[in-house]
Design an enzyme around this catalytic site. Sequence first.
Site, PDB file in Angstrom:
ATOM      1  N   SER A 183     -27.985 -23.738 -47.653  1.00  0.00           N
ATOM      2  CA  SER A 183     -26.971 -24.089 -48.650  1.00  0.00           C
ATOM      3  C   SER A 183     -26.192 -22.832 -49.028  1.00  0.00           C
ATOM      4  CB  SER A 183     -27.627 -24.744 -49.871  1.00  0.00           C
ATOM      5  OG  SER A 183     -26.639 -25.221 -50.767  1.00  0.00           O
ATOM      6  N   THR A 184     -26.240 -22.412 -50.287  1.00  0.00           N
ATOM      7  CA  THR A 184     -25.460 -21.258 -50.741  1.00  0.00           C
ATOM      8  C   THR A 184     -25.784 -20.017 -49.917  1.00  0.00           C
ATOM      9  OG1 THR A 184     -25.610 -22.177 -52.969  1.00  0.00           O
ATOM     10  CG2 THR A 184     -24.756 -19.934 -52.757  1.00  0.00           C
ATOM     11  N   HIS A 213     -24.947 -27.464 -46.456  1.00  0.00           N
ATOM     12  CA  HIS A 213     -24.209 -28.155 -47.509  1.00  0.00           C
ATOM     13  C   HIS A 213     -22.755 -27.701 -47.497  1.00  0.00           C
ATOM     14  CE1 HIS A 213     -28.259 -28.494 -49.885  1.00  0.00           C
ATOM     15  NE2 HIS A 213     -28.162 -29.388 -48.909  1.00  0.00           N
ATOM     16  N   MET A 217     -29.568 -22.688 -53.086  1.00  0.00           N
ATOM     17  CA  MET A 217     -30.043 -23.049 -54.416  1.00  0.00           C
ATOM     18  C   MET A 217     -30.710 -24.419 -54.373  1.00  0.00           C
ATOM     19  SD  MET A 217     -30.443 -22.458 -57.625  1.00  0.00           S
ATOM     20  CE  MET A 217     -29.422 -21.049 -58.087  1.00  0.00           C
ATOM     21  N   ASP A 248     -33.655 -28.773 -51.854  1.00  0.00           N
ATOM     22  CA  ASP A 248     -33.403 -29.652 -50.713  1.00  0.00           C
ATOM     23  C   ASP A 248     -34.006 -29.052 -49.445  1.00  0.00           C
ATOM     24  OD1 ASP A 248     -32.403 -31.766 -49.190  1.00  0.00           O
ATOM     25  OD2 ASP A 248     -30.497 -30.743 -48.811  1.00  0.00           O
TER      26      ASP A 248
END
Length: 342
Positions: free
Chosen positions: A161-162, A187, A280, A283
Site C-alpha cells: 500500500s503506502t 492499493h 498502512m 490488509d
Amino acid sequence: MKPIKVLVVDDSIMFRSLLVQSLEADPNIHVVAQAGNPYEARDAIIKYKPDVMTLDVEMPRMSGIDFLRKLMPQYPLPVVVMSALDKKVFDALEAGAVDFVNKPSNLNRVELANFLKTEFVTKVKIASTAKVGSLKHAGFNQSKGNVSAAASKQIIAIGASTGGTEAIYEVIRQFRRDIPGVVIVQHMPPGFTKMYADRLNNQCEVAVKEAATGDKVVQGQVLIAPGDRQMKLIKVGGVYQVECRGTEKVSGHCPSVDVLFRSVAKTAGRNALGVILTGMGGDGAQGLLEMRRAGAQTIGQDEASCIVYGMPKVAYDLGAVQYQAPLTAVSGKIYSLLSKIK
C-alpha cells in the site's frame, strides 16, 4: 498528540481553499501555511517546518516534480501529491512523494467535500507517520540462486500500500525471466494501475501488465490487479489464471491484498510464496497467515526499510511472516527460497 502541521501547495486559490477547509475540519490537523508555487513553498518549509506537505503536480514556474527532486535530497519531508489521471504521478513518487490523491473532476461541491474529507485527509494522516529519504535501490549484482524446475510452477503473490509503488519496483526490477508467475495487489485508484503496469513493463526485464479476467499466470510475467476490481487466483484445466470481479471493499480496500492472498492459499497452497510490503493498516495480514497455514513460504518487509510499517507489522505479529528482510534483499530472498524447492 500534537496536531499534524501541514503545508498546502496549489496554484489554484479556489482549490487550495477547499483543501485547507477539509484539513482544518479535522481536530488533529493544523494548516500552518499555504503556497501558490514552489518558491513560496520553499520559504514556508523553512519558516514553519511542516510535518506533511500536499503538493499539486502541475504548477507555474516550476512543476511539483522538479520541486520534489530539488527538495527531497536536502529536506526530506512526507509529501502527498495531487494529480489528475496522468503518469506524471509516478515521476512524483519516484522523486520521493509518499502517496498521491487523484485530483477529482466532474464532482459537485458536496461530493468533492466528501472526497476530500475522507481520502485526502486520511492520506495526509498516513503520510505524517511515514519515514522518508530512506529508500536505497540495490544494485543488479545480487547473488541469486537458480530457479529449480519444480519452483518454476510456483506462484508469487505480493501485496503493498503506502510506499508500495517504489517498493514493488525495487523488488521486480531484480527479477529475471525465469521468475515464476507473479500476482500483485497495490492499493491504487482505477486508471493508475494500467499506467503503473505499463511503466514497470518498460523498466523491468519481466513482462508486466494490468490483469484482466482470464489472464494466465505464467513464468516471467507480472499481473497487477486493476484499481477497481478484486483479483483472485483460480485454476482452470490445471492452469493458473486470475479472475478480476467485484467492486466491494474487503479489509477496507478494492483491490484487497487479503482477497488475493486467500485465493492463493486456497488455489496454490504450498506451491506459493507470499510477500507483504510497506503499507498502512492490516490488509493482507490474515490472507498471508492463511497462505502460511496452507504451506506457502512467506516474506515480510522489515521495519527499517518500510515507508510505513503497518501491513508487514500486523502480519508479523499474527505469525504470518516466516522471513523478514530489508526491501533491497527481498528479491534475493525470493530467489534463495525458489532455488531450494524440490
